[in-house]
Write a protein that holds these residues in place. Structure first.
Motif, PDB file in Angstrom:
ATOM      1  N   SER A   1       0.832  -1.211   0.000  1.00 34.80           N
ATOM      2  CA  SER A   1       0.000   0.000   0.000  1.00 34.80           C
ATOM      3  C   SER A   1       0.866   1.259   0.000  1.00 34.80           C
ATOM      4  O   SER A   1       0.520   2.247  -0.651  1.00 34.80           O
ATOM      5  CB  SER A   1      -0.963  -0.008   1.188  1.00 34.80           C
ATOM      6  OG  SER A   1      -0.248  -0.024   2.393  1.00 34.80           O
TER       7      SER A   1
ATOM      8  N   ARG B   1       0.010   3.413  -3.377  1.00 30.28           N
ATOM      9  CA  ARG B   1      -1.022   4.432  -3.173  1.00 30.28           C
ATOM     10  C   ARG B   1      -0.835   5.631  -4.093  1.00 30.28           C
ATOM     11  O   ARG B   1      -1.792   6.138  -4.689  1.00 30.28           O
ATOM     12  CB  ARG B   1      -1.021   4.902  -1.719  1.00 30.28           C
ATOM     13  CG  ARG B   1      -2.143   5.872  -1.397  1.00 30.28           C
ATOM     14  CD  ARG B   1      -2.074   6.349   0.045  1.00 30.28           C
ATOM     15  NE  ARG B   1      -3.156   7.241   0.359  1.00 30.28           N
ATOM     16  CZ  ARG B   1      -3.152   8.541   0.101  1.00 30.28           C
ATOM     17  NH1 ARG B   1      -2.125   9.096  -0.506  1.00 30.28           N
ATOM     18  NH2 ARG B   1      -4.191   9.290   0.433  1.00 30.28           N
TER      19      ARG B   1
ATOM     20  N   TRP C   1      -8.959   4.821  -5.823  1.00 35.39           N
ATOM     21  CA  TRP C   1      -7.694   4.103  -5.664  1.00 35.39           C
ATOM     22  C   TRP C   1      -7.039   4.472  -4.334  1.00 35.39           C
ATOM     23  O   TRP C   1      -6.647   3.619  -3.553  1.00 35.39           O
ATOM     24  CB  TRP C   1      -6.799   4.467  -6.847  1.00 35.39           C
ATOM     25  CG  TRP C   1      -5.388   3.939  -6.800  1.00 35.39           C
ATOM     26  CD1 TRP C   1      -4.310   4.561  -6.231  1.00 35.39           C
ATOM     27  CD2 TRP C   1      -4.900   2.706  -7.347  1.00 35.39           C
ATOM     28  NE1 TRP C   1      -3.181   3.790  -6.397  1.00 35.39           N
ATOM     29  CE2 TRP C   1      -3.510   2.651  -7.078  1.00 35.39           C
ATOM     30  CE3 TRP C   1      -5.501   1.647  -8.041  1.00 35.39           C
ATOM     31  CZ2 TRP C   1      -2.714   1.585  -7.481  1.00 35.39           C
ATOM     32  CZ3 TRP C   1      -4.690   0.589  -8.452  1.00 35.39           C
ATOM     33  CH2 TRP C   1      -3.328   0.559  -8.158  1.00 35.39           C
ATOM     34  N   LYS C   2      -6.947   5.797  -4.089  1.00 33.56           N
ATOM     35  CA  LYS C   2      -6.287   6.254  -2.859  1.00 33.56           C
ATOM     36  C   LYS C   2      -7.073   5.837  -1.617  1.00 33.56           C
ATOM     37  O   LYS C   2      -6.490   5.426  -0.617  1.00 33.56           O
ATOM     38  CB  LYS C   2      -6.114   7.769  -2.889  1.00 33.56           C
ATOM     39  CG  LYS C   2      -5.050   8.181  -3.870  1.00 33.56           C
ATOM     40  CD  LYS C   2      -4.701   9.636  -3.785  1.00 33.56           C
ATOM     41  CE  LYS C   2      -3.481   9.886  -4.655  1.00 33.56           C
ATOM     42  NZ  LYS C   2      -3.175  11.295  -4.785  1.00 33.56           N
TER      43      LYS C   2
ATOM     44  N   TRP D   1      -6.359   2.244  -0.792  1.00 32.92           N
ATOM     45  CA  TRP D   1      -5.052   2.009  -0.156  1.00 32.92           C
ATOM     46  C   TRP D   1      -4.993   2.637   1.230  1.00 32.92           C
ATOM     47  O   TRP D   1      -4.253   2.151   2.094  1.00 32.92           O
ATOM     48  CB  TRP D   1      -3.909   2.494  -1.048  1.00 32.92           C
ATOM     49  CG  TRP D   1      -3.769   1.634  -2.267  1.00 32.92           C
ATOM     50  CD1 TRP D   1      -3.984   1.996  -3.560  1.00 32.92           C
ATOM     51  CD2 TRP D   1      -3.432   0.239  -2.309  1.00 32.92           C
ATOM     52  NE1 TRP D   1      -3.801   0.930  -4.405  1.00 32.92           N
ATOM     53  CE2 TRP D   1      -3.462  -0.160  -3.664  1.00 32.92           C
ATOM     54  CE3 TRP D   1      -3.119  -0.715  -1.332  1.00 32.92           C
ATOM     55  CZ2 TRP D   1      -3.182  -1.479  -4.059  1.00 32.92           C
ATOM     56  CZ3 TRP D   1      -2.834  -2.024  -1.731  1.00 32.92           C
ATOM     57  CH2 TRP D   1      -2.876  -2.387  -3.085  1.00 32.92           C
ATOM     58  N   ASP D   2      -5.757   3.723   1.462  1.00 42.24           N
ATOM     59  CA  ASP D   2      -5.847   4.257   2.825  1.00 42.24           C
ATOM     60  C   ASP D   2      -6.396   3.194   3.767  1.00 42.24           C
ATOM     61  O   ASP D   2      -5.878   2.978   4.865  1.00 42.24           O
ATOM     62  CB  ASP D   2      -6.756   5.494   2.853  1.00 42.24           C
ATOM     63  CG  ASP D   2      -6.028   6.742   2.370  1.00 42.24           C
ATOM     64  OD1 ASP D   2      -4.784   6.784   2.479  1.00 42.24           O
ATOM     65  OD2 ASP D   2      -6.699   7.676   1.885  1.00 42.24           O
TER      66      ASP D   2
END
Lengths: 342, 449
Positions: free
Chosen positions: A99, A103, A111-112, A115-116
């Motif tokens: 991640s 990210r 997407w972000k 990954w958060d």
């Protein structure tokens, strides 16, 4: 005999240093949403640990490798008995590792966000599971001549869970102090505030843990027979109070250093209580895995001692140098302007 | 399927998946280090852009190599506890040494490389990628020494109900492991070289940044030719070691059933494991197998029938994988030679067919690497440690079927998803081409704060 004791100490040192170093990565990650409110802030947070997280995780691989090399029977039984718990830990660490790298690679909101979430899960789950695992190791695993009688659910007993919560809080305070030191402005202030709010909770849980340990484990036996060892838990408590003292005076670096010491000493407290066991049996002490009945041959331990005494100092030297290279706090402007950053 | 079969399957799946990323890491780290060194030496910014472009692809690939590597260390204990107990006195040492000597160096200096562009001097920055590259190579050395010991145990004695180390130097200089290391290293470099050539070819087909990609291609072609030739030479020496120490594996690789002297190599051969013979044997090169095995034309080769059935490896996968690997290797030598030829004549861009071929070749060295490991590991069966411990005796006793079913499904789903994401990102950044904006890097080195 001597080498088994040396490797027991090294084993404890490796785990302590691992938790001290990965502890702030885990802590910052499990507070990812609490500390980072905007995308810019989250990127700053990731970049505070960017250059070092992988090197910190290697202490885990080294602790695992050292267990294998020095105490193969313990390595074999610990990893196979705790199979499913370790599997979940592994999945979480895998998700965490990618991640950070992935990210920032696609400019897309979803997407972000994905990954958060991975950063949160990938740090929270290991923090909790390490605590649960060590709580159960302190208390002993249900094993005898017939093998292992436990299960994943049985690991989630009150003492295991309490140790899990203790680890989560230790790392959360540790991580937020790291974030406070390594960032500037609002983010730094928010992180320091989170640490200040979590600290009293940590204190309560730590006291509860020390009290419960009396009933759930035999860790205090060693302290009763050799009271000189009590210096370790006493210093651990002093370091824990030190976090508060430094933080109250606004000395964040001092607070972070105290938090490093706290983690080292808490782990040392547990490990010193285990000696000479690596994993006690909760059913019958005759089936405990000790440094004597589960170790490698004297020859292998000797070889490994030479290797460790040559390479670990070299590793520490270049790690300190790299930490110094990256000692400056990370700012939003810097991250946004730097295409190489995560 | 029982715990043993599922554990074997899981080890194969996780190991082979991990090994998609390792060879490219080995090759691309060296190539990136070379490019950055050229930049430091010549101040030519194209080399800097190359180091950044190929380095970025290296990192996307590296991330998955790292995280899937943790699985490998855990799995020996999780699924192969009996094995770990029995050989841990020897096998644990190289793993622990690998972590202390290589993993730290690799991770710390890659961190410095990614984030240190304007924090350290140009030279120190280039040094950091070299240190990381050297560390990945060191890591390969120790893990292959560990594997080499499983293939050809040395420096041990059976005592106290387990294998105990008696001679560390014999483990660390095991010729089997060292030759395997050399062969693997060169095969990893080959993957890196063909990756660089293939991606460059793709851009050259689109007339995108011809100067940048022609130079990249040439570096890849030279590096690739040297690597693949060395891989073949070391592979040949390695085969001699196999013939000497693992006769069953060697016989399966060549599908030889009867013990004979002066054995020839049939270019066309179809084995029949049930009838214990080859149904087709055509286009024989006389004495070639004896030459390969012992470098003497009349050497005697032990056939599979010499050994009881239960001590023979599965012949078909071993034989076919070996054949395919050697065939692919030969093809790579030709492809790299052609690449150098067109590069030197300056006709690379006009040979569109060749360029397309190189794009399509990208996956082949990966496949060749995997096939090599199929030969090594399937060919070792039924042994886990050759001659000492059977695979069936190494599995953990405490595992229940449900646990392994759960973990195998979990690994498959997780790895599947990560594989797709990684390939997507690699393709995205490979197609994007180099970044011309160097402002983030080329600025005065920050003075001591």
């Amino acid at each position: 005999m001597v080498f088994q004791v040396i490797w027991f100490i090294l084993w404890g040192v490796l785990w302590s240093v691992y938790f001290m170093l990965d502890g702030f990565v885990l802590g910052e990650g499990l507070l990812h949403y609490v500390l980072g409110k905007t995308d810019g802030e989250r990127r700053v947070l990731i970049n505070t640990i960017g250059p070092v997280w992988d090197g910190n995780e290697v202490w885990l691989l080294t602790a695992g490798g050292a267990t294998f090399a020095a105490f193969p029977t313990t390595y074999a039984l610990m990893f196979s008995y705790l199979y499913t718990a370790l599997l979940l830990l592994l999945f979480a660490l895998i998700i965490r590792g990618v991640s950070y790298e992935f990210r920032g690679k696609v400019e897309n909101e979803g997407w972000k966000k994905g990954w958060d979430a991975a950063i949160f899960v990938g740090n929270f789950v290991p923090a909790l599971l390490f605590g649960v695992a060590f709580g159960n190791i302190f208390a002993g695993l249900p094993m005898d001549a017939a093998g292992y009688h436990g299960s994943l659910l049985a690991l989630l007993n009150p003492y295991g869970l309490l140790t899990g919560v203790l680890f989560v809080l230790l790392f959360a305070v540790h991580g937020s102090l790291y974030a406070a030191v390594k960032t500037r402005g609002d983010l730094s202030a928010r992180a320091a505030g989170v640490a200040a709010k979590l600290w009293p909770v940590l204190l309560v849980v730590a006291v509860a843990f020390l009290a419960y340990t009396k009933f759930a484990t035999h860790l205090y036996d060693n302290y009763l027979s050799s009271p000189v060892l009590l210096i370790i838990p006493v210093l651990a408590v002093a370091a824990l109070l030190g976090i508060r003292l430094f933080a109250a005076r606004g000395e964040l670096l001092g607070a972070f250093a105290a938090s490093c010491l706290t983690i080292l000493l808490v782990v040392a407290t547990g490990v010193a209580g285990l000696f000479p066991n690596l994993i006690p049996s909760s059913l019958d002490p005759a089936y405990s895995l000790t440094i004597f009945n589960s170790s490698s041959s004297a020859y292998t331990l000797k070889i490994m001692t030479v290797v460790a005494f040559i390479f670990v100092p070299i590793v520490i030297a270049y790690k300190i140098w790299v930490y110094r290279v990256f000692r400056a706090p990370v700012t939003v402007e810097e991250v946004l302007g730097d295409r190489q950053a995560y | 399927m029982d715990v043993l079969a599922l554990s074997r399957l899981q080890f194969a799946v996780t190991c082979m998946f991990h090994f998609i990323f390792v060879p490219l890491t080995l090759g691309l780290s060296i190539l990136t280090a070379f490019m950055e060194t050229r930049y430091v030496m010549t101040d030519d910014e194209t080399y800097l852009k190359m180091a950044k472009f190929w380095g970025k692809l290296f990192l996307i690939n590296f991330a998955l190599g790292v995280v899937t590597g943790i699985t490998m260390e855990f799995q020996f204990g999780m699924n192969w506890a009996e094995y770990s107990k029995y050989v841990g006195d020897i096998f644990g040492a190289p793993l622990a040494i690998e972590a202390t000597m290589a993993f730290f160096m690799e991770s710390v200096f890659i961190g410095l490389w990614i984030f240190g562009w304007n924090k350290v001097s140009k030279k120190v920055h280039a040094l950091s990628i070299w240190l990381a590259a050297i560390a990945t190579n060191l890591s390969a050395l120790w893990i292959l020494l560990a594997n080499g010991w499983m293939q050809h145990p040395t420096g041990y004695v059976l005592r106290n109900g387990r294998a105990e180390m008696t001679d560390f130097l014999a483990v660390a200089t095991n010729p089997y492991g060292l030759l395997k290391f050399g062969h693997q290293l060169m095969s990893g470099y080959t993957v890196g070289a063909f990756f660089v050539m293939g991606v460059s070819a793709w851009h050259l087909l689109r007339k995108n940044r011809p100067d940048f990609f022609k130079r990249s291609f040439r570096i890849g072609a030279v590096f690739g030719l040297v690597s693949v030739i060395l891989s073949a030479v070391l592979g040949d020496l390695h085969a001699v070691e196999v013939a000497k120490t693992q006769p069953t594996k060697f016989a399966a690789m060549e599908s030889i059933w009867d013990t004979k002297k002066g054995v020839g190599l049939n270019l066309l051969l179809i084995p029949d494991p049930v009838k214990e013979c080859n149904t087709v044997e055509q286009l024989c090169i006389p004495n070639a197998v004896s030459m390969l095995a012992f470098h003497t034309p009349d050497a005697e080769i032990k056939g599979l029938k010499e050994f009881p059935r239960e001590l023979r490896p599965p012949v078909l996968p071993t034989f076919l994988s070996f054949r395919a690997m050697v065939g692919l290797g030969t093809f790579f030598i030709l492809a790299a030679l052609l690449g150098i030829f067109f590069s030197l004549r300056g006709t690379l861009e006009t040979n569109r067919l060749f360029l397309w071929g190189m794009v399509l070749t990208i996956p082949l060295p990966y496949i060749a690497n995997q096939l090599g490991w199929v030969v090594a590991e399937v060919g070792r069966q039924p042994w886990l440690v050759y001659g000492i411990m059977k695979t069936s005796d190494g599995v953990s006793k405490s595992l229940e079927l449900g646990q392994v079913v759960f973990s195998l499904i979990g690994f498959t789903l997780l790895y599947g998803a990560l594989g797709v994401i990684d390939i997507y990102l690699l393709a995205k950044y490979a197609r994007k081409g180099p970044d011309d904006d160097l402002s983030a890097i080329i600025k005065p080195v920050r003075q001591e704060a």
